[in-house]
Design a protein around this motif. Structure first.
Motif, PDB file in Angstrom:
ATOM      1  N   ALA A 129      14.468  -7.214   1.888  1.00  0.00           N
ATOM      2  CA  ALA A 129      13.499  -7.593   0.608  1.00  0.00           C
ATOM      3  C   ALA A 129      12.858  -8.936   1.523  1.00  0.00           C
ATOM      4  O   ALA A 129      13.310  -9.687   2.147  1.00  0.00           O
ATOM      5  CB  ALA A 129      14.250  -7.787  -0.220  1.00  0.00           C
ATOM      6  N   ARG A 130      11.327  -9.094   0.951  1.00  0.00           N
ATOM      7  CA  ARG A 130      10.931  -9.972   1.113  1.00  0.00           C
ATOM      8  C   ARG A 130      11.381 -11.447   0.856  1.00  0.00           C
ATOM      9  O   ARG A 130      12.066 -11.381  -0.418  1.00  0.00           O
ATOM     10  CB  ARG A 130       9.397 -10.166   0.932  1.00  0.00           C
ATOM     11  N   VAL A 131      11.804 -12.582   1.241  1.00  0.00           N
ATOM     12  CA  VAL A 131      11.774 -13.878   1.057  1.00  0.00           C
ATOM     13  C   VAL A 131      11.017 -14.760  -0.006  1.00  0.00           C
ATOM     14  O   VAL A 131      12.030 -14.882  -1.586  1.00  0.00           O
ATOM     15  CB  VAL A 131      11.725 -15.296   2.135  1.00  0.00           C
ATOM     16  N   GLU A 132      10.195 -14.476  -0.185  1.00  0.00           N
ATOM     17  CA  GLU A 132       9.240 -14.588  -1.261  1.00  0.00           C
ATOM     18  C   GLU A 132       9.621 -14.141  -2.609  1.00  0.00           C
ATOM     19  O   GLU A 132       9.855 -14.712  -4.016  1.00  0.00           O
ATOM     20  CB  GLU A 132       7.963 -14.321  -1.352  1.00  0.00           C
ATOM     21  N   ASP A 133      10.019 -12.680  -2.397  1.00  0.00           N
ATOM     22  CA  ASP A 133      10.227 -11.957  -4.092  1.00  0.00           C
ATOM     23  C   ASP A 133      11.790 -12.271  -4.116  1.00  0.00           C
ATOM     24  O   ASP A 133      12.979 -12.595  -5.036  1.00  0.00           O
ATOM     25  CB  ASP A 133      10.076 -10.476  -4.240  1.00  0.00           C
ATOM     26  N   LEU A 179      11.509  -4.880   7.528  1.00  0.00           N
ATOM     27  CA  LEU A 179      10.260  -3.478   6.911  1.00  0.00           C
ATOM     28  C   LEU A 179       8.561  -3.925   7.985  1.00  0.00           C
ATOM     29  O   LEU A 179       8.418  -4.890   6.886  1.00  0.00           O
ATOM     30  CB  LEU A 179      10.281  -3.427   5.555  1.00  0.00           C
ATOM     31  N   MET A 180       8.327  -3.358   8.072  1.00  0.00           N
ATOM     32  CA  MET A 180       6.638  -3.720   8.947  1.00  0.00           C
ATOM     33  C   MET A 180       5.633  -2.306   8.501  1.00  0.00           C
ATOM     34  O   MET A 180       6.282  -0.896   7.915  1.00  0.00           O
ATOM     35  CB  MET A 180       7.127  -3.345  10.227  1.00  0.00           C
ATOM     36  N   PRO A 181       4.776  -2.755   8.263  1.00  0.00           N
ATOM     37  CA  PRO A 181       4.132  -1.995   7.148  1.00  0.00           C
ATOM     38  C   PRO A 181       3.173  -1.091   8.415  1.00  0.00           C
ATOM     39  O   PRO A 181       3.282  -1.573   9.510  1.00  0.00           O
ATOM     40  CB  PRO A 181       3.207  -2.733   6.797  1.00  0.00           C
ATOM     41  N   GLU A 182       2.966   0.355   8.167  1.00  0.00           N
ATOM     42  CA  GLU A 182       2.514   1.212   9.020  1.00  0.00           C
ATOM     43  C   GLU A 182       0.554   0.959   8.209  1.00  0.00           C
ATOM     44  O   GLU A 182       0.178   1.470   7.402  1.00  0.00           O
ATOM     45  CB  GLU A 182       2.955   2.636   8.584  1.00  0.00           C
ATOM     46  N   ASN A 190       2.498   1.946   1.383  1.00  0.00           N
ATOM     47  CA  ASN A 190       3.413   0.785   2.152  1.00  0.00           C
ATOM     48  C   ASN A 190       3.954  -0.049   1.207  1.00  0.00           C
ATOM     49  O   ASN A 190       5.137  -0.246   1.251  1.00  0.00           O
ATOM     50  CB  ASN A 190       2.381  -0.328   2.955  1.00  0.00           C
ATOM     51  N   ARG A 191       3.259   0.221  -0.038  1.00  0.00           N
ATOM     52  CA  ARG A 191       3.923  -0.456  -1.300  1.00  0.00           C
ATOM     53  C   ARG A 191       5.255   0.372  -1.718  1.00  0.00           C
ATOM     54  O   ARG A 191       6.172   0.073  -1.255  1.00  0.00           O
ATOM     55  CB  ARG A 191       3.400  -0.547  -2.421  1.00  0.00           C
ATOM     56  N   GLY A 192       5.459   1.531  -1.633  1.00  0.00           N
ATOM     57  CA  GLY A 192       6.552   2.759  -2.211  1.00  0.00           C
ATOM     58  C   GLY A 192       7.240   2.453  -0.994  1.00  0.00           C
ATOM     59  O   GLY A 192       8.932   2.370  -1.431  1.00  0.00           O
ATOM     60  N   ALA A 193       6.994   2.531   0.142  1.00  0.00           N
ATOM     61  CA  ALA A 193       8.253   2.075   1.565  1.00  0.00           C
ATOM     62  C   ALA A 193       8.854   0.887   1.063  1.00  0.00           C
ATOM     63  O   ALA A 193      10.116   1.109   1.264  1.00  0.00           O
ATOM     64  CB  ALA A 193       7.430   2.587   2.440  1.00  0.00           C
ATOM     65  N   TYR A 194       8.298   0.270   0.499  1.00  0.00           N
ATOM     66  CA  TYR A 194       8.694  -1.513   0.483  1.00  0.00           C
ATOM     67  C   TYR A 194      10.104  -1.358  -0.608  1.00  0.00           C
ATOM     68  O   TYR A 194      10.917  -2.142  -0.793  1.00  0.00           O
ATOM     69  CB  TYR A 194       7.759  -2.829   0.478  1.00  0.00           C
ATOM     70  N   LEU A 195       9.463  -0.401  -1.544  1.00  0.00           N
ATOM     71  CA  LEU A 195      10.084  -0.885  -3.112  1.00  0.00           C
ATOM     72  C   LEU A 195      11.557   0.396  -2.986  1.00  0.00           C
ATOM     73  O   LEU A 195      12.586  -0.044  -3.126  1.00  0.00           O
ATOM     74  CB  LEU A 195       9.175   0.079  -4.560  1.00  0.00           C
ATOM     75  N   ARG A 281       1.261   1.157 -11.455  1.00  0.00           N
ATOM     76  CA  ARG A 281       0.879   0.914  -9.786  1.00  0.00           C
ATOM     77  C   ARG A 281       2.383   1.520  -8.901  1.00  0.00           C
ATOM     78  O   ARG A 281       2.104   2.299  -7.860  1.00  0.00           O
ATOM     79  CB  ARG A 281       0.140   0.188  -9.298  1.00  0.00           C
ATOM     80  N   ASP A 282       3.812   0.858  -9.055  1.00  0.00           N
ATOM     81  CA  ASP A 282       4.878   0.775  -8.516  1.00  0.00           C
ATOM     82  C   ASP A 282       5.215   1.138  -8.808  1.00  0.00           C
ATOM     83  O   ASP A 282       5.805   2.961  -7.861  1.00  0.00           O
ATOM     84  CB  ASP A 282       4.938  -0.441  -9.152  1.00  0.00           C
ATOM     85  N   ARG A 283       5.380   2.429  -9.771  1.00  0.00           N
ATOM     86  CA  ARG A 283       6.044   3.727  -9.988  1.00  0.00           C
ATOM     87  C   ARG A 283       4.790   5.320  -9.272  1.00  0.00           C
ATOM     88  O   ARG A 283       5.334   5.369  -9.004  1.00  0.00           O
ATOM     89  CB  ARG A 283       5.967   4.307 -11.438  1.00  0.00           C
ATOM     90  N   ALA A 284       3.447   5.136  -8.780  1.00  0.00           N
ATOM     91  CA  ALA A 284       3.178   5.723  -8.562  1.00  0.00           C
ATOM     92  C   ALA A 284       2.939   5.372  -6.655  1.00  0.00           C
ATOM     93  O   ALA A 284       3.148   6.321  -6.072  1.00  0.00           O
ATOM     94  CB  ALA A 284       1.050   5.614  -8.228  1.00  0.00           C
TER      95      ALA A 284
END
Length: 312
Positions: A129-133, A179-182, A190-195, A281-284
């Motif tokens: 997880a991102r530290v900011e989150d 986790l690095m974005p592709e 990339n948002r889905g991969a992160y979540l 958007r997050d669910r998508a």
């Protein structure tokens, strides 16, 4: 001769103990002053829902998912764990924790007292997880109602109750890789991969585990025995979701309703209470990522025992 053997055995034992003590020790952390940051409780709420905090930490048997007094029993092959109080209560919850202590607990599985948390707390996923989150999550939790009441101790037998042993477990099963974005993928993917791989910790339930309780990497997301002991967790690679569209997955995360009209039950019903609060958007994003997972064969599902009177 016997004296030499005795001394050699003592030295070997001392060396082994020293190696064990070193491998299982909580890493020493030098205090670092984080850069100035204004927490965003609204994003903290999103993080709270994505991470499914209320699924485990809400007080069982009452309707308020923000009453985080803990107490839920979490069965496992190693014993029964009890989700702790993470409300802002200063005595029984996390009211006296610092932000740094909270971030360390969530991403490294280390308590403010300097002990390893058991991996029933899914920090193997939260480490990404991102530290900011996580900082925003802490700010959000502090806005909630304090709930008094200390949760009972875990019911875990020896040797699994020895927290120092978790140090070796972490060496085996925490990759500590960001986790690095592709770049070749969309922002939504990339948002889905992160979540899915960090806050959502989907692999923690939807993957089979080895005898030590670590996820079998080659069968990640391929389903398997319910870690809580009853039932079977489905395969969410394209082996299991080939007939689901992205819209089907997003709708399921919102409503709990499957394409065949059946509804989510058990622990997944608790998960839906969280994912239903995410943005469309997050669910998508989660749906797009899951549909991209290649098919992976999971462990064989045991046959149901024949009922009395059934013909052989």
């Amino acid at each position: 001769m016997l004296r030499r053997i005795f001394l050699s055995a003592i030295l070997a034992g001392a060396a082994a103990l020293g190696v064990y003590w070193w491998l299982t020790a909580v890493p020493f952390v030098i205090a670092v002053t984080e850069r100035p940051y204004t927490p965003n409780p609204a994003n903290g709420l999103t993080t709270f829902n994505a991470a499914g905090c209320s699924s485990c930490h809400a007080v069982p048997g009452q309707p308020d998912r923000l009453r985080l007094g803990g107490g839920l029993a979490i069965p496992s092959p190693f014993g029964t764990f009890y989700a702790p109080n993470i409300s802002p209560d200063p005595v029984d919850g996390i009211g006296r924790w610092t932000e740094a202590e909270f971030v360390r607990a969530v991403t490294k599985g280390i308590s403010p007292a300097g002990a390893h948390y058991f991996p029933a707390f899914p920090y193997t996923s939260y480490q990404h997880a991102r530290v900011e989150d996580v900082r925003d999550l802490f700010a959000f939790l502090k806005t909630l109602t304090a709930v008094s009441g200390k949760v009972r101790d875990h019911d875990v037998p020896f040797p699994f109750n020895v927290r120092r042993n978790i140090g070796i477990w972490k060496l085996l099963f925490m990759d500590r890789k960001p986790l690095m974005p592709e770049a070749a993928r969309s922002d939504l993917w990339n948002r889905g991969a992160y979540l899915v791989n960090s806050l959502g910790h989907c692999a923690e339930c939807h993957s089979p585990r080895n005898l030590l309780g670590g996820i079998i990497a080659a069968q990640r997301f391929a389903g398997g025995p319910n870690p809580e002991g009853e039932g079977w967790v489905p395969n969410i690679t394209q082996k299991g979701l080939a007939d689901w569209s992205e819209k089907d997955i997003a709708y399921f995360l919102e409503t709990g309703e499957m394409p065949d009209g059946d509804a989510a039950g058990g622990a997944m019903a608790r998960v839906i209470k969280n994912t239903s609060q995410l943005s469309p958007r997050d669910r998508a994003a989660i749906a797009e990522y899951l549909k991209s997972l290649p098919p992976v064969e999971g462990p064989p599902r045991p046959r149901k025992a024949a009922k009395a009177g059934d013909k052989s």
